[in-house]
Each structure stands twice: as structure tokens, then as C-alpha cells.
Motif scaffolding. Structure first.
Motif, PDB file in Angstrom:
ATOM      1  N   ILE A  27       0.861  -1.196   0.000  1.00  0.00           N
ATOM      2  CA  ILE A  27       0.000   0.000   0.000  1.00  0.00           C
ATOM      3  C   ILE A  27       0.896   1.246   0.000  1.00  0.00           C
ATOM      4  N   GLU A  28       0.697   2.101  -0.983  1.00  0.00           N
ATOM      5  CA  GLU A  28       1.512   3.327  -1.071  1.00  0.00           C
ATOM      6  C   GLU A  28       0.613   4.507  -1.407  1.00  0.00           C
ATOM      7  N   LYS A  29       0.819   5.611  -0.700  1.00  0.00           N
ATOM      8  CA  LYS A  29      -0.075   6.768  -0.896  1.00  0.00           C
ATOM      9  C   LYS A  29       0.337   7.642  -2.077  1.00  0.00           C
ATOM     10  N   PRO A  76       6.716   7.693 -11.132  1.00  0.00           N
ATOM     11  CA  PRO A  76       7.910   8.098 -10.387  1.00  0.00           C
ATOM     12  C   PRO A  76       7.695   9.459  -9.739  1.00  0.00           C
ATOM     13  N   ARG A  77       8.462   9.738  -8.694  1.00  0.00           N
ATOM     14  CA  ARG A  77       8.382  11.058  -8.055  1.00  0.00           C
ATOM     15  C   ARG A  77       9.698  11.339  -7.323  1.00  0.00           C
ATOM     16  N   HIS A  78       9.996  12.633  -7.225  1.00  0.00           N
ATOM     17  CA  HIS A  78      11.213  13.030  -6.507  1.00  0.00           C
ATOM     18  C   HIS A  78      10.964  12.951  -5.009  1.00  0.00           C
ATOM     19  N   CYS A 137      16.205  13.524  -0.509  1.00  0.00           N
ATOM     20  CA  CYS A 137      17.248  12.525  -0.237  1.00  0.00           C
ATOM     21  C   CYS A 137      18.547  13.000  -0.890  1.00  0.00           C
ATOM     22  N   GLY A 138      19.690  12.627  -0.316  1.00  0.00           N
ATOM     23  CA  GLY A 138      20.989  12.998  -0.879  1.00  0.00           C
ATOM     24  C   GLY A 138      21.329  12.220  -2.141  1.00  0.00           C
ATOM     25  N   GLU A 139      20.658  11.081  -2.360  1.00  0.00           N
ATOM     26  CA  GLU A 139      20.776  10.285  -3.595  1.00  0.00           C
ATOM     27  C   GLU A 139      22.181   9.719  -3.829  1.00  0.00           C
ATOM     28  N   TYR A 140      22.876   9.466  -2.719  1.00  0.00           N
ATOM     29  CA  TYR A 140      24.136   8.714  -2.772  1.00  0.00           C
ATOM     30  C   TYR A 140      23.809   7.306  -2.286  1.00  0.00           C
ATOM     31  N   LEU A 141      23.896   6.331  -3.181  1.00  0.00           N
ATOM     32  CA  LEU A 141      23.562   4.952  -2.804  1.00  0.00           C
ATOM     33  C   LEU A 141      24.847   4.136  -2.664  1.00  0.00           C
ATOM     34  N   SER A 195      19.022   9.065  -8.793  1.00  0.00           N
ATOM     35  CA  SER A 195      17.895   9.829  -8.245  1.00  0.00           C
ATOM     36  C   SER A 195      16.831   8.877  -7.697  1.00  0.00           C
ATOM     37  N   ARG A 196      16.103   9.337  -6.695  1.00  0.00           N
ATOM     38  CA  ARG A 196      14.999   8.531  -6.169  1.00  0.00           C
ATOM     39  C   ARG A 196      13.892   8.433  -7.215  1.00  0.00           C
ATOM     40  N   TYR A 197      13.852   9.412  -8.112  1.00  0.00           N
ATOM     41  CA  TYR A 197      12.885   9.406  -9.205  1.00  0.00           C
ATOM     42  C   TYR A 197      13.072   8.126 -10.030  1.00  0.00           C
ATOM     43  N   THR A 236      -3.843   5.529   1.078  1.00  0.00           N
ATOM     44  CA  THR A 236      -3.192   5.681   2.388  1.00  0.00           C
ATOM     45  C   THR A 236      -3.704   4.601   3.339  1.00  0.00           C
ATOM     46  N   ALA A 237      -2.780   3.921   4.015  1.00  0.00           N
ATOM     47  CA  ALA A 237      -3.199   2.982   5.064  1.00  0.00           C
ATOM     48  C   ALA A 237      -3.570   3.815   6.284  1.00  0.00           C
ATOM     49  N   GLU A 238      -4.781   3.675   6.751  1.00  0.00           N
ATOM     50  CA  GLU A 238      -5.230   4.551   7.849  1.00  0.00           C
ATOM     51  C   GLU A 238      -4.948   3.964   9.215  1.00  0.00           C
ATOM     52  N   SER A 298       4.677   9.146  10.005  1.00  0.00           N
ATOM     53  CA  SER A 298       3.438   8.865   9.279  1.00  0.00           C
ATOM     54  C   SER A 298       2.246   8.916  10.228  1.00  0.00           C
ATOM     55  N   ASN A 299       1.059   9.020   9.642  1.00  0.00           N
ATOM     56  CA  ASN A 299      -0.174   8.939  10.427  1.00  0.00           C
ATOM     57  C   ASN A 299      -0.207   7.636  11.233  1.00  0.00           C
ATOM     58  N   LEU A 300       0.425   6.590  10.700  1.00  0.00           N
ATOM     59  CA  LEU A 300       0.398   5.287  11.380  1.00  0.00           C
ATOM     60  C   LEU A 300       1.176   5.322  12.700  1.00  0.00           C
ATOM     61  N   GLY A 334      13.412   0.005   7.334  1.00  0.00           N
ATOM     62  CA  GLY A 334      13.789   1.315   6.796  1.00  0.00           C
ATOM     63  C   GLY A 334      13.716   2.386   7.875  1.00  0.00           C
ATOM     64  N   ASP A 335      13.348   3.589   7.468  1.00  0.00           N
ATOM     65  CA  ASP A 335      13.299   4.705   8.423  1.00  0.00           C
ATOM     66  C   ASP A 335      12.256   4.488   9.517  1.00  0.00           C
ATOM     67  N   ALA A 336      11.249   3.657   9.265  1.00  0.00           N
ATOM     68  CA  ALA A 336      10.238   3.390  10.295  1.00  0.00           C
ATOM     69  C   ALA A 336      10.839   2.624  11.472  1.00  0.00           C
ATOM     70  N   GLY A 396      21.432   5.831   4.613  1.00  0.00           N
ATOM     71  CA  GLY A 396      20.065   5.459   4.972  1.00  0.00           C
ATOM     72  C   GLY A 396      19.406   4.546   3.952  1.00  0.00           C
ATOM     73  N   MET A 397      19.686   4.790   2.664  1.00  0.00           N
ATOM     74  CA  MET A 397      19.060   3.944   1.630  1.00  0.00           C
ATOM     75  C   MET A 397      19.583   2.505   1.718  1.00  0.00           C
ATOM     76  N   ALA A 398      20.907   2.380   1.883  1.00  0.00           N
ATOM     77  CA  ALA A 398      21.485   1.024   1.989  1.00  0.00           C
ATOM     78  C   ALA A 398      20.941   0.332   3.236  1.00  0.00           C
TER      79      ALA A 398
HETATM   80  C1  LIG Z   1      18.142  15.146   4.226  1.00  0.00           C
HETATM   81  C2  LIG Z   1      18.332  13.684   3.982  1.00  0.00           C
HETATM   82  C3  LIG Z   1      19.339  13.266   3.103  1.00  0.00           C
HETATM   83  C4  LIG Z   1      19.542  11.904   2.903  1.00  0.00           C
HETATM   84  N1  LIG Z   1      20.534  11.506   2.057  1.00  0.00           N
HETATM   85  C5  LIG Z   1      20.787  10.209   1.877  1.00  0.00           C
HETATM   86  C6  LIG Z   1      21.815   9.763   0.987  1.00  0.00           C
HETATM   87  O1  LIG Z   1      22.484  10.539   0.321  1.00  0.00           O
HETATM   88  N2  LIG Z   1      22.042   8.432   0.890  1.00  0.00           N
HETATM   89  C7  LIG Z   1      21.322   7.518   1.597  1.00  0.00           C
HETATM   90  O2  LIG Z   1      21.589   6.329   1.451  1.00  0.00           O
HETATM   91  N3  LIG Z   1      20.294   7.897   2.397  1.00  0.00           N
HETATM   92  C8  LIG Z   1      20.017   9.208   2.556  1.00  0.00           C
HETATM   93  N4  LIG Z   1      18.985   9.597   3.358  1.00  0.00           N
HETATM   94  C9  LIG Z   1      18.151   8.584   4.014  1.00  0.00           C
HETATM   95  C10 LIG Z   1      17.163   7.936   3.046  1.00  0.00           C
HETATM   96  O3  LIG Z   1      16.484   8.909   2.288  1.00  0.00           O
HETATM   97  C11 LIG Z   1      16.156   7.100   3.815  1.00  0.00           C
HETATM   98  O4  LIG Z   1      16.827   6.353   4.798  1.00  0.00           O
HETATM   99  C12 LIG Z   1      15.373   6.156   2.911  1.00  0.00           C
HETATM  100  O5  LIG Z   1      14.597   6.899   2.002  1.00  0.00           O
HETATM  101  C13 LIG Z   1      14.458   5.258   3.725  1.00  0.00           C
HETATM  102  O6  LIG Z   1      13.611   4.515   2.882  1.00  0.00           O
HETATM  103  P1  LIG Z   1      12.193   4.003   3.433  1.00  0.00           P
HETATM  104  O7  LIG Z   1      11.674   3.099   2.381  1.00  0.00           O
HETATM  105  O8  LIG Z   1      12.339   3.519   4.823  1.00  0.00           O
HETATM  106  O9  LIG Z   1      11.305   5.309   3.538  1.00  0.00           O
HETATM  107  P2  LIG Z   1      10.705   6.227   2.373  1.00  0.00           P
HETATM  108  O10 LIG Z   1      11.589   6.198   1.191  1.00  0.00           O
HETATM  109  O11 LIG Z   1      10.420   7.530   3.039  1.00  0.00           O
HETATM  110  O12 LIG Z   1       9.340   5.515   1.973  1.00  0.00           O
HETATM  111  C14 LIG Z   1       8.223   5.495   2.824  1.00  0.00           C
HETATM  112  C15 LIG Z   1       6.972   5.424   1.937  1.00  0.00           C
HETATM  113  O13 LIG Z   1       5.812   5.189   2.753  1.00  0.00           O
HETATM  114  C16 LIG Z   1       4.732   5.934   2.208  1.00  0.00           C
HETATM  115  N5  LIG Z   1       3.741   6.099   3.273  1.00  0.00           N
HETATM  116  C17 LIG Z   1       3.871   6.744   4.474  1.00  0.00           C
HETATM  117  N6  LIG Z   1       2.744   6.621   5.204  1.00  0.00           N
HETATM  118  C18 LIG Z   1       1.880   5.873   4.465  1.00  0.00           C
HETATM  119  C19 LIG Z   1       0.565   5.399   4.682  1.00  0.00           C
HETATM  120  N7  LIG Z   1      -0.084   5.636   5.822  1.00  0.00           N
HETATM  121  N8  LIG Z   1      -0.041   4.681   3.704  1.00  0.00           N
HETATM  122  C20 LIG Z   1       0.604   4.418   2.528  1.00  0.00           C
HETATM  123  N9  LIG Z   1       1.863   4.837   2.268  1.00  0.00           N
HETATM  124  C21 LIG Z   1       2.498   5.548   3.241  1.00  0.00           C
HETATM  125  C22 LIG Z   1       5.375   7.236   1.734  1.00  0.00           C
HETATM  126  O14 LIG Z   1       4.589   7.876   0.749  1.00  0.00           O
HETATM  127  C23 LIG Z   1       6.715   6.725   1.189  1.00  0.00           C
HETATM  128  O15 LIG Z   1       6.663   6.454  -0.191  1.00  0.00           O
HETATM  129  C24 LIG Z   1      18.734  10.956   3.578  1.00  0.00           C
HETATM  130  C25 LIG Z   1      17.707  11.382   4.432  1.00  0.00           C
HETATM  131  C26 LIG Z   1      17.505  12.736   4.635  1.00  0.00           C
HETATM  132  C27 LIG Z   1      16.416  13.182   5.565  1.00  0.00           C
END
Ligand SMILES: Cc1cc2nc3c(=O)[nH]c(=O)nc-3n(C[C@H](O)[C@H](O)[C@H](O)COP(=O)(O)OP(=O)(O)OC[C@H]3O[C@@H](n4cnc5c(N)ncnc54)[C@H](O)[C@@H]3O)c2cc1C
Length: 382
Positions: free
Chosen positions: A40-42, A46-48, A51-55, A103-105, A126-128, A160-162, A281-283, A294-296
């Protein structure tokens, strides 16, 4: 390709909340082992994204396993780091492992296409909320759909709202950080460089992307930002005090209509399992972006959770074992990196400490690569 809505089934082995990198990777990994997965994705692809976009290159072998092919994209190989203090003292080093400027795009879209190709079901909504009752989950969505699942993976990012529904500790605290990102056209920016330039109240990363643009992404304290209010003024008056950033902004053109920004970025510790939801991930925890990893970490945590689920054959009878296996491997892989990221951020954002540290790093040339190594992991093999 714009996908707006694809019907999801009413139940699945695994429902994934959020389709950023972590959610999409976990989905592909589990689908490869025959699980039924609904994501489930809200937002749409593709979209920007900010993120620093260094993988980091540590993910490359795992991308092959997932079947994500970067061959047809012009991805710059990033192998050099430039770091400057707010006053403009510069330090350079080569990046031992290096990374990709993607790019994340492009990246999220590639993963999304692979997820669909692997047979994943997708719901654009959106997952509520998500309730665990009688040993199963019920996920309710904004579009009125409800889904049942044996397992739920929380991959919904930083905030997130969750999180509110789960009443997670960090969600009610105000966070002091904001981040801004945009792509620029700059003729002279080297393809292999990651530049990290400090400014009063934050730091800014610059690197080339597969789109031919330079990604500029900075993190700043809300306190320093609010004195100026507008992004343009902040960049002009604060970031541009660093001579390298000043030179960059003077010689580049904004490629976006306007920069993207996010606020309330929390680096507080999080739990990896919350009400039986497996967080990735970030959650599960946001590392300081300074570590560029963070991406790795998001990708690796998706691998770890998939391996824990598959080890116990997605059997809900082993729910507790799955959770403890995942928490253990998460801590083994990330606790030390999170700590290093936290220390780095403290040191480098303190003007005096940053100058002193840079002096030390200049005198001990092998030290910076060693610190960078501590923020990265080993290559990911399956
Ligand atoms: C300023 C900054 C710079 C960074 N630079 C780098 C970098 O250069 N290199 C690197 O490796 N990492 C970097 N990071 C970290 C990296 O961006 C994250 O760690 C990574 O995006 C985490 O991926 P994720 O899938 O956990 O979260 P996300 O990519 O944020 O994906 C979460 C998804 O969940 C969706 N979502 C949220 N709530 C709901 C809901 N209720 N229902 C449905 N969908 C929902 C969102 O729309 C989103 O698409 C950076 C972070 C920041 C803040």
C-alpha cells in the motif's frame, strides 16, 4: 509510466505499509520465495523525494539478486569525497567502497516495476490503521478497502499517520530538523564527486545523478532556518557563507519548479517491532544523513526482515521467533552505525569542534576513510 490504481487482493501472507525503497525491496524478496504480497503506497511513481541520492555500493550484489538492473541508466560512480567546514576549509579523500549517484525518481520507479513484474499486488491509497486481533492483521485504507494478512511490515518512512495510531514515543515530540532538496544544472560539477559542505546550522550534500543534474540536499536546524523563513533567503544568506556553496549557487540553475522540503525529522530511537508490525527502513530508525547510508540501511533491513520471515516459512505460529530473530539481526547490523552517525552529526555541526576535527583529519590522512567505513556495511550477498 504513471500507475494510479491497481486492485489489491483482500488478503495476503504479507501486507506492506509504504512503498519507498524498504517496502518495495521486502516485497520483491518475499515474492521471489512464493509469498503473496500486497503493498500500500499513498504516492504515485515516479516522483522526486528529499534525499541525498548517494547509494552505497554495498547494495550492488543484492540488487542483482532482486533483478533490479541499472545497466540502462547512466548512473555516475561516486568515488571521491570533499568536505568543507562552514568557513570553507576543505578536506578531500577517496571513498573506498564508493557509491552510485542515482535519483529517487529513477530508483524507486525501477524497484516498483520489478515489484509488479515479480507478481506483487499494489494499492494506491493511504493505510489509515492496522489492527492485530485473533492472531491476524486487519489493515483499513482511506479508499474504503480492508485487507487481512498474517504479517504486516511497516515501511512507511520517517513519520506517518500510522505512528500516531501506534502512539510511538517520538511522534509527539517536536523535532528540530528540516531538509530541503532540489536538482540543479551545473556544467562543471564532476561526475565522481560527493561534496559535503557545512554551514551555520546544518550541512549540504551535492552529487551528480543519473538524470544529468546535480542533486543538492541539505539538513538544517529549524532554529537557523526560521530566522530567514524562505528557502531562497536561507540559501543566499546562510548556505552561501560557505564559499563552495556560494560558488555552486552562483553557477547553477534550478531544475525544479521549486525545491522540495520536509520538516519534523526525528532521529530519536525507535522500536523495530510495534504491536507485532515488523518495522523496516526509516520506520525502524533513521540514521543521520551525514553517514550517507540510509538507503542502503533501508534495503538491508528489508533483506533482514524477509530472511527472518522465510526462516520460519511465514508461519504465524512462529510470530514471536520471527520478531526476535529480526530485532537481533537489526541491532547486530545497525546499532553501531546509528551511534557513529549520531556522534558525527554532533561533532560536525558544532563550529569549533568541526574545525578542530578537520585539523586532526588533515594531520592523520587515514582517519577519515576509517570513520566512513564505520558508517557503512559489508557488501550484501544473499
Ligand atoms: C536530508 C536527507 C538526506 C539523505 N541523504 C541520503 C543519501 O544521500 N544516501 C542515503 O543512502 N540515504 C540518505 N537519506 C536517508 C534515506 O532517504 C532514507 O533512509 C530512505 O529513504 C528510507 O527509505 P524508506 O523506504 O524507509 O522510507 P521512504 O523512502 O520515506 O518511503 C516510505 C513510503 O511510505 C509511504 N507512506 C507513508 N505513510 C503511508 C501510509 N499511511 N499509507 C501508505 N503509504 C504511506 C510514503 O509515501 C513513502 O513512499 C537521507 C535522508 C535525509 C532526511
Amino acid at each position: 509510466m504513471f500507475i494510479t490504481y491497481i486492485q489489491c487482493m483482500n488478503s495476503a501472507d504479507v501486507v506492506i505499509l509504504g512503498g519507498g525503497l524498504a517496502g518495495l525491496v521486502a516485497g520483491i524478496h518475499l515474492l521471489k520465495s512464493g509469498a503473496t504480497v500486497c503493498l500500500i503506497e499513498k504516492d504515485s511513481y515516479p516522483r522526486h523525494r528529499v534525499c541525498g541520492e548517494y547509494l552505497s555500493n554495498e547494495v550492488k550484489p543484492y540488487l542483482n539478486f532482486l533483478g533490479v538492473d541499472l545497466q540502462n541508466t547512466h548512473v555516475p560512480e561516486l568515488s571521491r569525497l570533499e568536505f568543507s567546514t562552514a568557513k570553507g576549509n576543505l578536506l578531500e579523500c577517496t571513498l573506498e567502497l564508493g557509491g552510485l549517484g542515482i535519483s529517487r525518481y529513477t530508483l524507486d520507479h525501477l524497484f516498483f516495476q520489478q515489484f509488479l513484474k515479480a507478481g506483487g499486488k499494489f494499492m494506491h491509497t493511504t493505510a489509515e490503521n492496522c489492527n492485530f486481533q485473533n492472531d491476524e492483521f486487519l489493515v483499513n485504507c482511506k479508499n474504503g478497502h480492508s485487507l487481512k494478512a498474517n504479517f504486516v511490515i511497516g515501511a512507511y518512512g520517517k513519520r506517518s499517520n500510522l505512528d500516531k495510531n501506534l502512539d510511538r514515543g517520538f511522534i509527539n515530540k517536536r523535532s528540530a530538523w528540516i531538509a530541503v532538496k532540489a536538482h540543479y544544472d551545473h556544467q562543471r560539477f564532476p561526475d565522481d564527486l560527493v561534496a559535503l559542505h557545512n554551514f551555520n546550522g546544518g550541512y549540504c550534500g551535492l552529487s551528480k545523478t543519473d538524470l544529468g543534474t546535480v542533486n543538492v540536499c541539505y539538513l538544517a536546524t529549524y532554529e537557523s532556518f526560521q530566522k530567514h523563513g524562505k528557502i531562497k533567503d536561507f540559501e543566499h544568506k546562510v548556505l552561501s557563507e560557505n564559499p563552495y556553496l556560494n560558488d555552486f549557487f552562483r553557477n547553477s540553475t534550478l531544475e525544479f519548479e521549486k525545491p522540495l522540503s520536509i520538516a519534523q525529522i526525528s532521529f530519536d530511537s525507535k522500536t523495530q517491532v510495534e504491536d507485532h508490525i515488523l518495522m523496516i527502513g526509516d520506520a525502524a530508525g533513521l540514521v543521520h544523513p551525514l553517514s550517507g547510508n540510509g538507503m542502503a540501511m533501508a534495503i538491508r533491513s528489508a533483506k533482514l526482515v524477509s530472511e527472518a520471515l522465510l526462516k520460519f516459512e511465514l508461519n504465524p505460529g512462529y510470530r514471536t521467533n520471527i520478531a526476535s530473530t529480526y530485532i537481533k539481526s537489526w541491532k547486530q547490523n545497525f546499532s553501531s552505525r546509528m551511534r557513529t552517525g549520531r556522534i558525527l552529526q554532533k561533532v560536525l555541526l558544532h563550529e569549533r569542534m568541526s574545525d578542530i576535527t578537520q585539523g586532526i583529519l588533515q594531520r592523520v590522512p587515514g582517519l577519515l576513510p576509517k570513520i566512513i567505513k564505520k558508517t557503512h556495511g559489508k557488501e550484501m550477498h544473499v
